[in-house]
Structures are given as C-alpha cells and as structure tokens.
Design an enzyme around this catalytic site. Sequence first.
Site, short mmCIF file in Angstrom:
data_model
loop_
_atom_site.label_atom_id
_atom_site.label_comp_id
_atom_site.label_asym_id
_atom_site.label_seq_id
_atom_site.Cartn_x
_atom_site.Cartn_y
_atom_site.Cartn_z
CD GLU A 27 -2.92 -1.13 2.35
OE1 GLU A 27 -2.84 -0.24 3.20
OE2 GLU A 27 -3.83 -1.97 2.36
CD GLU A 36 -3.70 -5.77 4.01
OE1 GLU A 36 -4.54 -4.93 4.41
OE2 GLU A 36 -2.48 -5.59 4.09
O1 IFM Z 1 -4.49 -2.98 9.21
C1 IFM Z 1 -4.39 -2.49 7.91
C2 IFM Z 1 -3.20 -3.08 7.20
O2 IFM Z 1 -2.03 -2.85 7.89
C3 IFM Z 1 -3.06 -2.49 5.82
N1 IFM Z 1 -4.30 -2.55 5.10
C4 IFM Z 1 -5.50 -2.11 5.75
C5 IFM Z 1 -5.63 -2.78 7.12
C6 IFM Z 1 -6.92 -2.33 7.81
O3 IFM Z 1 -6.94 -0.96 7.99
#
Ligand code: IFM
Length: 470
Positions: free
Chosen positions: A183, A363
């Site tokens: 990210e 994710e």
């Molecule tokens: O916890 C975070 C993660 O570290 C990165 N992506 C989003 C998740 C939820 O906010």
Amino acid sequence: MSANPTEPLLAPAQDPERIARMFPAEFVWGVATSAFQIEGSVAGDGRGPSIWDTFCARPGTILDGSDGREACSHLTRWESDLDLLVALGVGHYRFSISWSRVQPNGHGPWNDTGIAFYDRLVDGLLARGIKPHVTLYHWDLPEALQQRGGWQSRETVADFVGYARRMGALLGDRAATITTHNEPWVVATLGHREGIFAPGLRDRRVAAQVSHHLLLSHGEALTALRADGVRSQLGIVLNQAPVHSATALMEDRAKAQLEDGELVRWYMDPLLKGAYPADVLEHLGADAPQVLPGDLERIRVPLDFLGINYYTRNIAIAQGAYDPSSSGLELTDMGWEVYPTGLTELLTRLQRDYRLPPIYITENGAAYPDQCIDGVVHDDARVRYLASHIEAVAQARQAGVDVLGYFAWSLLDNFEWAHGYTKRFGIVHVDYRTQARTPKSSAVWYRALQKATRERSAGVVLRVLDREPS
Ligand code: IFM
C-alpha cells in the site's frame, strides 16, 4: 442453534460448500498480518526503532495512546501462532519483515538475531505445510533512515534495494511470493500528506516525491532480486477501490476523477504503462515529483503478480465530507461501507484498463466490536462480509480476471495503526491482557471454506480416475 458454539449460523449465501464450488482446486486461501501490528518486542534482541515507534511516542497520534511494544507478542508466541494456522486449516500465510529488526539502521550492519527469527518462521511454516508470502515493507521504516530524509531522499531507494537483496538471499528459495511494498498510497498520502500515519508529515510535495521513490525502489528491488536468481514470485501490493461521485454534480464527478487518479492510476499507470497520469501531474503542478531520466522504465518491470487490498469503495465529494451512514449500507466498526460489488467492479475495471499480471487479493476483511464471552466470539457480521467479498472475487474471475488467491485480513486482532487496539480485524480474537487467542466464528467458517475446496479437489481427482479406462 449451530452444533458448535463457534460455528456461525449460516444463511445459504454463506454456505462454504456453495462458495467453494466457485473456485478451482488450486485457488490459494490464506490469512495476512504485518510485523509492527503483531510482533511486539520492539526493544531488545538488537532491533532498531522504526518510524512507527517514534510516531506512537508522540502524544495524540494514536487513538488509545497505545504503541507496538507488546502488540500480539507474536515474536515470542510465533510457534503457537503457526500451530493455530494449522488448526485453522490455513495453507498460505502472508506476513511482513520488520526492516529495523534485521538491519537496525536500515543500512550498514545486520542483526543476526532478527534474521534468525524470520529464518525460523519460514522454516516453521514450511514444516507445517504452509506456504510463506513475504512482504518487505509494511510501513515501518527504520527511524535512522527517517533521520536522513526517509522516503523523501533518493538514498533510501538504494538502502531498500540492499535490504531486499539480503532478504531475497535469505528467503528467496523458500518464500512462495515476495512483495516489495504494501500500500504505497498509504505511506505517501496518510504518512506524508495528511500526517495521520508515521512519519506524520503534512506536505503535498514531499508526499508526491515519496510515492515516486517507493515505486522506484520497488522496480529497482525487483530487478535486483531477479538478477540474484530469487525463485519466489515477485510483485507489489496496492490498496485500490472504485471511487464513486457522491452526487451527479459536475464538481463531485471531477473530484471522483481526481481521486481515482491519485489512488488507482498514480500507482497502476507507472507500474504497468510506464507513465504518471497527466491529470494528476497537472493537479500537482510545481509539487509534482522529480523524476529522473530512466526512472519510469525502472518502475515498469514485469510483475509476477499484483496484490490488491480491498475493503470498501471511496465516495468523492467536492465540498465538505461524505457521511457514509447516508447510503443506508451496513457499516463496519471503521465506519466503512460494506460494499462487495465494488471489488468486482474494481477488478473488472483494472482488467479493462491494463494488461494485468495474475492477481492476489492480498487483504480483505472488516473490523467489528467483537466480544469474547465464555470463550466464544460470535462474529457473524464478519462471516457475511467475507462470504460476500469472496463471491465478488468469484464474479470477477467469471468475467475473466485471473485472480489466483485471497488472503483474509487478518489472522489476529492487532494494532490498527492510528486506531491503536480499538479496532478488531482478526478472525482470531486476542485478549491483550492475557494474550489468549480465541478463534471467532469467522475462523471456523473460513476453515470450512478451505476444507470444502480441498474436498472438492479430491472429488475432481476421483471423478477423473472414474473416467479412466481400467
Ligand atoms: O491494518 C491495515 C493493514 O495494515 C493495511 N491494510 C488495511 C488494514 C486495515 O486498515
């Protein structure tokens, strides 16, 4: 009532066998975590401080005033955490390496104790039949590098490549995938433009330069790892979302177009087309990053895979702030809309606009205010969230998007950055007082989904054997 108190009460929409039938036998199911969010043990054993240690120490940065000092104590509990993965039937585990644990200053000497930890972790996974998926950078820059300018400085690119090569040499024969960055939009925008994440800077010009250096370091690291003969699949993970306009008004639509440029195209275009989007460059004007000749070619190197993190859609509004409760959609504990069709929309749009490599959903998940009562955590809302988003992935696959796998965020409740420990994303509940782990209904459901996929694949083999002449 369900037979087992942790088994969710399932509507047909969440039937794991029905959902498993939408995926091929070889589809990758996994869970994800990151170093700073779970490891704890930030001091001792030679780890250097990271920008998140510094940021947490600044009053008012973290909602509950907490930090990563203990987190989920994963550093000391890693073996039982890996046993937990086995108990949950998980075949793929995505985790990140704390750069300052293996190289305390981000350049110069290595920390053997830190390196040995990840070495053991990966061996421990393989010994349990679990495939390791390694992320090199999940936001925790060594503080010593920040003191030298952090990602704003081009020197950090070379430091990152040195770190990536060392980790490639250590794990590249055992990790299924290696991701350079998780990210980068979050690092640049929340960390350097909005200042709500480490290192807490508020400067649009710096943020733009940081995003360029992150992308450049990705490209340079990939090239170096390939030249070193690393066998893992190599890629990057982007947080992406469809950006919808709050209204049909021209100004809201223009805002949505710009936000799409900043979130989606600012990262996808250089990675896959070798150019930054013209509209965002124009918007940045004099704040556009310094891009040296050859940089864009260095960024656009072939990806073995692209990771996509998806949680919700974004709504753009030109004036004021959008109120998510106005949509009437269910909201998670983060105040994010539950919007599974956005994932299909996003993936099919990316497929239309880019020549995509294979995709992993690296994710996806939701925070809910889960409570552990008498050793049981009912999180049926999370089961609904996961099931609906996994079905959205199946629909994207049907539309031709090559999605190879899905990782639930997260294995454990953990340190949710500026929200501290107030938000629970885990499929396993963590009691931060005792560090007890309690699988929630969603973990039981996810195990059933994975089992159904495996049994389905066994069924396929049997059916093929049935057809073979005797
Ligand atoms: O916890 C975070 C993660 O570290 C990165 N992506 C989003 C998740 C939820 O906010």
